[in-house]
Design an enzyme around this catalytic site. Structure first.
Site, PDB file in Angstrom:
ATOM      1  N   ASP A   9      55.663  63.961  30.518  1.00  0.00           N
ATOM      2  CA  ASP A   9      56.602  65.054  30.328  1.00  0.00           C
ATOM      3  C   ASP A   9      57.565  65.010  31.522  1.00  0.00           C
ATOM      4  O   ASP A   9      57.245  64.411  32.555  1.00  0.00           O
ATOM      5  CB  ASP A   9      55.795  66.360  30.311  1.00  0.00           C
ATOM      6  CG  ASP A   9      56.672  67.578  30.311  1.00  0.00           C
ATOM      7  OD1 ASP A   9      57.582  67.645  29.485  1.00  0.00           O
ATOM      8  OD2 ASP A   9      56.431  68.470  31.146  1.00  0.00           O
ATOM      9  N   LEU A  10      58.735  65.626  31.398  1.00  0.00           N
ATOM     10  CA  LEU A  10      59.708  65.595  32.504  1.00  0.00           C
ATOM     11  C   LEU A  10      59.633  66.878  33.338  1.00  0.00           C
ATOM     12  O   LEU A  10      59.187  66.871  34.482  1.00  0.00           O
ATOM     13  CB  LEU A  10      61.125  65.403  31.931  1.00  0.00           C
ATOM     14  CG  LEU A  10      62.258  65.367  32.942  1.00  0.00           C
ATOM     15  CD1 LEU A  10      62.127  64.187  33.893  1.00  0.00           C
ATOM     16  CD2 LEU A  10      63.617  65.305  32.231  1.00  0.00           C
ATOM     17  N   ASP A  11      60.051  67.995  32.705  1.00  0.00           N
ATOM     18  CA  ASP A  11      60.126  69.262  33.439  1.00  0.00           C
ATOM     19  C   ASP A  11      58.728  69.720  33.837  1.00  0.00           C
ATOM     20  O   ASP A  11      57.896  69.991  32.973  1.00  0.00           O
ATOM     21  CB  ASP A  11      60.759  70.350  32.548  1.00  0.00           C
ATOM     22  CG  ASP A  11      62.196  70.030  32.175  1.00  0.00           C
ATOM     23  OD1 ASP A  11      62.785  69.170  32.848  1.00  0.00           O
ATOM     24  OD2 ASP A  11      62.722  70.646  31.237  1.00  0.00           O
ATOM     25  N   THR A  17      62.343  71.410  36.975  1.00  0.00           N
ATOM     26  CA  THR A  17      63.496  72.052  36.343  1.00  0.00           C
ATOM     27  C   THR A  17      63.079  73.347  35.660  1.00  0.00           C
ATOM     28  O   THR A  17      63.937  74.123  35.241  1.00  0.00           O
ATOM     29  CB  THR A  17      64.159  71.105  35.320  1.00  0.00           C
ATOM     30  OG1 THR A  17      63.133  70.399  34.678  1.00  0.00           O
ATOM     31  CG2 THR A  17      65.115  70.151  35.981  1.00  0.00           C
ATOM     32  N   LYS A  45      57.600  77.044  28.498  1.00  0.00           N
ATOM     33  CA  LYS A  45      57.540  75.677  29.024  1.00  0.00           C
ATOM     34  C   LYS A  45      57.243  74.692  27.900  1.00  0.00           C
ATOM     35  O   LYS A  45      56.308  74.899  27.126  1.00  0.00           O
ATOM     36  CB  LYS A  45      56.484  75.569  30.127  1.00  0.00           C
ATOM     37  CG  LYS A  45      56.903  76.255  31.405  1.00  0.00           C
ATOM     38  CD  LYS A  45      55.900  76.017  32.507  1.00  0.00           C
ATOM     39  CE  LYS A  45      56.358  76.696  33.791  1.00  0.00           C
ATOM     40  NZ  LYS A  45      55.327  76.599  34.842  1.00  0.00           N
ATOM     41  N   SER A 114      59.902  64.257  26.497  1.00  0.00           N
ATOM     42  CA  SER A 114      60.417  65.560  26.918  1.00  0.00           C
ATOM     43  C   SER A 114      61.094  66.287  25.762  1.00  0.00           C
ATOM     44  O   SER A 114      61.786  65.672  24.963  1.00  0.00           O
ATOM     45  CB  SER A 114      61.437  65.361  28.048  1.00  0.00           C
ATOM     46  OG  SER A 114      62.128  66.559  28.298  1.00  0.00           O
ATOM     47  N   ALA A 115      60.901  67.606  25.713  1.00  0.00           N
ATOM     48  CA  ALA A 115      61.564  68.419  24.689  1.00  0.00           C
ATOM     49  C   ALA A 115      63.038  68.628  25.013  1.00  0.00           C
ATOM     50  O   ALA A 115      63.804  69.120  24.190  1.00  0.00           O
ATOM     51  CB  ALA A 115      60.876  69.778  24.599  1.00  0.00           C
ATOM     52  N   LYS A 145      57.317  70.530  20.595  1.00  0.00           N
ATOM     53  CA  LYS A 145      55.945  70.732  21.043  1.00  0.00           C
ATOM     54  C   LYS A 145      55.536  72.158  20.672  1.00  0.00           C
ATOM     55  O   LYS A 145      56.382  73.041  20.769  1.00  0.00           O
ATOM     56  CB  LYS A 145      55.830  70.555  22.563  1.00  0.00           C
ATOM     57  CG  LYS A 145      56.210  69.164  23.061  1.00  0.00           C
ATOM     58  CD  LYS A 145      56.301  69.157  24.594  1.00  0.00           C
ATOM     59  CE  LYS A 145      56.859  67.838  25.108  1.00  0.00           C
ATOM     60  NZ  LYS A 145      57.084  67.807  26.565  1.00  0.00           N
ATOM     61  N   GLU A 169      51.164  66.452  31.273  1.00  0.00           N
ATOM     62  CA  GLU A 169      51.886  67.642  30.803  1.00  0.00           C
ATOM     63  C   GLU A 169      51.609  68.866  31.658  1.00  0.00           C
ATOM     64  O   GLU A 169      50.475  69.112  32.028  1.00  0.00           O
ATOM     65  CB  GLU A 169      51.431  67.977  29.374  1.00  0.00           C
ATOM     66  CG  GLU A 169      52.397  67.639  28.283  1.00  0.00           C
ATOM     67  CD  GLU A 169      53.704  68.423  28.295  1.00  0.00           C
ATOM     68  OE1 GLU A 169      53.807  69.418  29.019  1.00  0.00           O
ATOM     69  OE2 GLU A 169      54.619  68.027  27.579  1.00  0.00           O
ATOM     70  N   ASP A 170      52.660  69.673  31.909  1.00  0.00           N
ATOM     71  CA  ASP A 170      52.455  70.923  32.662  1.00  0.00           C
ATOM     72  C   ASP A 170      52.423  72.135  31.732  1.00  0.00           C
ATOM     73  O   ASP A 170      52.146  73.238  32.191  1.00  0.00           O
ATOM     74  CB  ASP A 170      53.593  71.143  33.679  1.00  0.00           C
ATOM     75  CG  ASP A 170      54.910  71.464  32.990  1.00  0.00           C
ATOM     76  OD1 ASP A 170      55.268  70.748  32.035  1.00  0.00           O
ATOM     77  OD2 ASP A 170      55.560  72.446  33.385  1.00  0.00           O
TER      78      ASP A 170
HETATM   79  P1  B16 Z   1      66.877  71.763  26.912  1.00  0.00           P
HETATM   80  P2  B16 Z   1      59.881  69.254  28.931  1.00  0.00           P
HETATM   81  C1  B16 Z   1      61.380  71.300  28.057  1.00  0.00           C
HETATM   82  O1  B16 Z   1      61.255  70.106  28.775  1.00  0.00           O
HETATM   83  C2  B16 Z   1      61.286  72.514  28.982  1.00  0.00           C
HETATM   84  O2  B16 Z   1      59.975  72.612  29.520  1.00  0.00           O
HETATM   85  C3  B16 Z   1      61.600  73.772  28.207  1.00  0.00           C
HETATM   86  O3  B16 Z   1      61.557  74.894  29.074  1.00  0.00           O
HETATM   87  C4  B16 Z   1      62.999  73.638  27.582  1.00  0.00           C
HETATM   88  O4  B16 Z   1      63.329  74.790  26.813  1.00  0.00           O
HETATM   89  C5  B16 Z   1      63.030  72.389  26.704  1.00  0.00           C
HETATM   90  O5  B16 Z   1      62.697  71.248  27.478  1.00  0.00           O
HETATM   91  C6  B16 Z   1      64.391  72.165  26.082  1.00  0.00           C
HETATM   92  O6  B16 Z   1      65.296  71.863  27.114  1.00  0.00           O
HETATM   93  O7  B16 Z   1      67.402  73.150  26.716  1.00  0.00           O
HETATM   94  O8  B16 Z   1      67.337  71.115  28.179  1.00  0.00           O
HETATM   95  O9  B16 Z   1      67.118  70.877  25.689  1.00  0.00           O
HETATM   96  O10 B16 Z   1      58.954  70.109  29.722  1.00  0.00           O
HETATM   97  O11 B16 Z   1      59.390  68.939  27.526  1.00  0.00           O
HETATM   98  O12 B16 Z   1      60.337  68.023  29.693  1.00  0.00           O
HETATM   99 MG    MG Z   2      57.121  70.369  31.034  1.00  0.00          MG
END
Ligand code: B16
Ligand code: MG
Length: 220
Positions: A9-11, A17, A45, A114-115, A145, A169-170
């Protein structure tokens, strides 16, 4: 099956972030006349932008037309991008660089799962665009997710089986996604929150590749 790939996962795993998402959502909620807490933010998240907005609006007791929701999501993203555009390689979380050099030495494949639709921009800002063998982000998946799609697509692109993958994953939703894909899940954060992860560590700094492989390669 011996583990062949690590999916990240990224964030919250590679960079923090999550704090920027939180500040941007909080600003939006405040403009709409209510507030969100850090505790409330936990459930956002790993959840897509549109799903996060729906959860926030429900929390504030607001029902809005789709057009207005689209505008709000755009505004939140503009504030988020202002924060993210200031990121540099210094924002990479502790332990990531060492962990990735161990991953390479162990001959494992890597994918980002990552989402976020902003994942490629963030990777570029932190100088990690060329690190992953596959990058699956929010623009490439249809389901958010806890659906496992972001991780199953990563495994498919790497041409490995799902039970040959470990997910880092966090987020509660992300751990569930990894579990539903049939993958070994490493929760990054608190064991009190990430109760369904196969194992949990506070950060990649507290882990070695050998420790993870030892657990993940044990007969389940
Ligand atoms: P965006 P991850 C997710 O990233 C975030 O944890 C989540 O808070 C965010 O709403 C989602 O990406 C969408 O992000 O608005 O930049 O498309 O944790 O899956 O890396
Ligand atoms: Mg994350």
């Amino acid at each position: 099956m011996p583990i062949k790939a690590f999916l990240f996962d990224l964030d919250g795993v590679i960079v923090d972030t999550a704090i920027h998402h939180y500040h941007a959502w909080k600003r939006l909620a405040n403009e709409l006349g209510f507030d969100i807490s850090e505790e409330f933010n936990e459930q956002l998240k790993g959840v897509s932008r549109v799903d996060s907005l729906n959860i926030i609006l429900e929390h504030g007791g607001l029902t809005l037309p789709d057009e207005e929701k689209r505008d709000l999501a755009i505004r939140k993203n503009e504030w988020y991008l202002e924060l993210v555009s200031r990121m540099t390689p210094d924002d990479i979380l502790p332990g990531v660089a060492t962990f990735f050099s161990e991953v390479r030495k162990a001959g494992l494949l890597t994918a980002l799962g990552s989402a976020s639709k902003n994942a490629p921009l963030i990777l570029e800002r932190i100088g990690m665009s060329d690190v992953f063998d596959a990058v699956i982000d929010g623009t490439k998946v249809e389901k958010s997710k806890p659906d496992p799609e972001v991780f199953t697509r990563g495994a498919d692109e790497l041409e490995v089986l799902y039970n040959e993958c470990v997910v880092f994953e966090d987020a509660v939703a992300g751990v569930e996604a990894g579990n539903r894909a049939g993958m070994f899940t490493v929760g990054i954060g608190s064991p009190d929150v990430l109760t369904l992860a196969s194992m949990v560590a506070p950060s990649l700094d507290e882990l070695t590749v050998d420790t993870v492989l030892e657990q993940a390669n044990k007969p389940q």
